[in-house]
Scaffold this active site. Structure first.
Site: not given
Length: 558
Positions: A213-214, A448-449
């Protein structure tokens, strides 16, 4: 529990129910150990009071023997046993051992064990102060209640005030349902402190049991997550809820076990078969980290000569840019004694992130891995490297980037899943980093890499390259096909023309000194001098100071 607002059915395991019920008969119940009837308390001598204190603390520390047996039968250690493995021998000082909850209803008033299911305190690791809290699964299944949460809040506040790392040993069943919203508010206090401590002190989560859960959000907010196979699981909704909502049947380990999070989700940085090996590596990691963001990482004496020649690199890295090799062999050759500590070794394997030392100084290494997907950058690799760069920058760890990248991974899935915004995370992390930064191009660095991998244009302090470097918008073959498309198509011999144009492009724009001639590379070095060049650069940059624009905070890509 479920902090997302969705309805969730919480089903306690048999072990958790058994551990809770055992405290009705525990020595830690409402009748604490005493020597005399309470009405005669005023007549006790100092020795009798001290003896009572000793009995109470013994009961608080050792707990219910039956619950301890059940913990050991599941192959799990108790909270104190785990802390003893983590910290230097005899260094632990416990805080709020005698804390007990004040909740009533559902029989809680009859079960008030000391510690309230979490052990908190501080000690040392390799002689340096470390704060720790450890859930005690023997008490209420490690579930968090109001008093339990307040103990964790206090130790987190103490860690920040003292400027020392915080390690959490997690083994709990989530929120204590009987305490209702008070338990949920306790988690909120933990999450807030995790966030405020981020980038201030190192935070390490060690998963040694369930985290559902949380409750799973707290480890996700920390810097590093360690998990032990078979005994540790993390998930927001458990297998029962998954089956009820989607019809899918899956085991706890297959849903949120160590290997799942270490290789698929990327939530866990490390996975182990053995608790002792896990905690030993936590100790090793702490030895590489500063205590807080105002300190430098601890220096360690090195017997490895700073100017040692790295001749082996000539054999490790093939000249042919299309041939694969393991970048780890390059890292081993460069760093002190070949020793490095890889982060996230099982996830996004096309990039390697590691902590190591050069001439005794701690460094963070980010490297493309040609042995995995040719070393391309994709969504996972970008996010992995970005978070590592941010961590190093937050804690004054210089960053060395080893570049051998053919570009970003093409594909519909990558585009639709957000390679633009998620790849931008790495770009943002590098551009925002103020620690010393050194980049080294080993072979190819395309498109771009290349820019994203800490190139000169985005602010690296020193850009180096080997003579085998190929820095270009794209590979020669692809570039020739675009630039000379019409000439190749009109040629009587397209293949021969294509080959000729490829050679022309390589000679004109991809020779080893093209970027250096334009000031984008500071020096082209002999691979055999790599270690010495990096050590000298780090020494020069040690006193680097850089200011960021005045702002509350940036807004990084999500």
């Amino acid at each position: 529990m479920n902090l997302t607002g969705e309805r969730e059915t919480h089903q306690m395991t048999t072990d958790q129910k058994s551990d809770q019920n055992s405290h009705q008969k525990s020595d830690q119940g409402s009748d604490r150990p005493s020597l005399h009837d309470r009405e005669h308390r005023g007549q006790w001598s100092a020795a009798e009071r001290l003896e009572e204190l000793s009995l109470i603390k013994q009961a608080a520390r050792h707990g219910d023997p039956l619950a301890t047996e059940r913990q050991h039968a599941k192959g799990k250690l108790t909270a104190h046993e785990r802390i003893e493995l983590l910290l230097d021998e005899g260094s632990f000082t416990e805080v709020e051992m005698l804390r007990r909850h004040r909740a009533t209803g559902f029989g809680l008033e009859k079960k008030r064990p000391y510690t309230d299911g979490v052990v908190t305190g501080w000690g040392t690791v390799h002689g340096r102060t470390v704060f720790v809290y450890a859930h005690d699964f023997r008490i209420f299944g490690g579930a968090l209640g109001e008093a339990h949460a307040q103990k964790i809040h206090k130790i987190m506040d103490m860690a920040v005030a003292a400027g020392a790392p915080l390690v959490s040993l997690n083994d709990g069943a989530g929120a204590r349902i009987q305490e209702g919203v008070s338990a949920l508010a306790g988690y909120g206090g933990i999450f807030q402190r995790n966030t405020r401590a981020s980038g201030v002190i190192p935070q390490i989560s060690v998963m040694l049991g369930p985290c559902a859960g949380g409750a799973a959000y707290s480890p996700a907010l920390t810097d590093f997550v360690f998990m032990v196979r078979d005994i540790a699981q993390m998930f927001i909704t458990g297998p029962d809820v998954v089956k009820a909502v989607t019809g899918e049947e899956i085991s706890q380990n297959d849903l949120g076990g160590a290997d799942v999070h270490a290789t698929t989700s990327g939530v866990a940085h490390f996975a182990y078969d053995d608790v002792r090996a896990c905690l030993e590596d936590v100790r090793h990691l702490l030895s590489l980290l500063p205590s807080n963001n105002r300190d430098l990482p601890p220096r360690a004496p090195s017997g490895d000569p700073a100017d040692r020649r790295t001749d082996r690199l000539l054999d490790v890295v093939p000249e042919d840019p299309s041939r694969v090799y393991d970048i780890r062999a390059v890292i081993e050759e460069i760093v002190d004694d070949g020793d490095y500590f890889e982060v996230h070794p099982g996830w996004a394997t096309n990039v390697v992130c590691a902590l190591s030392r050069l001439d005794g100084e701690v460094v963070g290494i980010v490297a493309n891995q040609p042995a995995s997907y040719a070393g391309v950058l994709d969504i996972d690799a970008s996010e992995k490297a970005a978070r590592f760069v941010q961590f190093c920058d937050a804690f004054n760890i210089p960053i060395i980037t080893l570049i051998d990248v053919p570009g970003f991974l093409p594909g519909v899935d990558q585009e639709h899943n957000g390679i633009i915004r998620r790849g931008a995370k790495l770009l943002y992390a590098y551009c925002n980093a103020t620690v010393p930064r050194i980049s080294l191009v080993l072979r190819k660095a395309y498109g771009g890499a290349y820019i994203v991998m800490d190139s000169r244009s985005i602010g690296t302090d020193l850009a180096l390259a080997w003579p085998s470097n190929e820095i270009a918008v794209m590979g020669a073959e692809g570039a020739a096909n675009v630039i000379f498309r019409r000439e190749i198509a009109a040629s009587a011999d397209p293949d021969a023309t294509r080959a000729q144009k490829i050679k022309e492009y390589q000679a004109e724009l991809m020779h080893p000194y093209y970027a250096a001639e334009r000031g984008l590379i500071d020096d082209v070095i002999d691979p055999r001098d790599t270690r010495g060049a990096l050590v000298r650069a780090l020494s020069m940059l040690r006193s680097k100071h850089a200011d960021l624009p005045c702002r509350k905070h940036g807004n990084p890509p999500q």
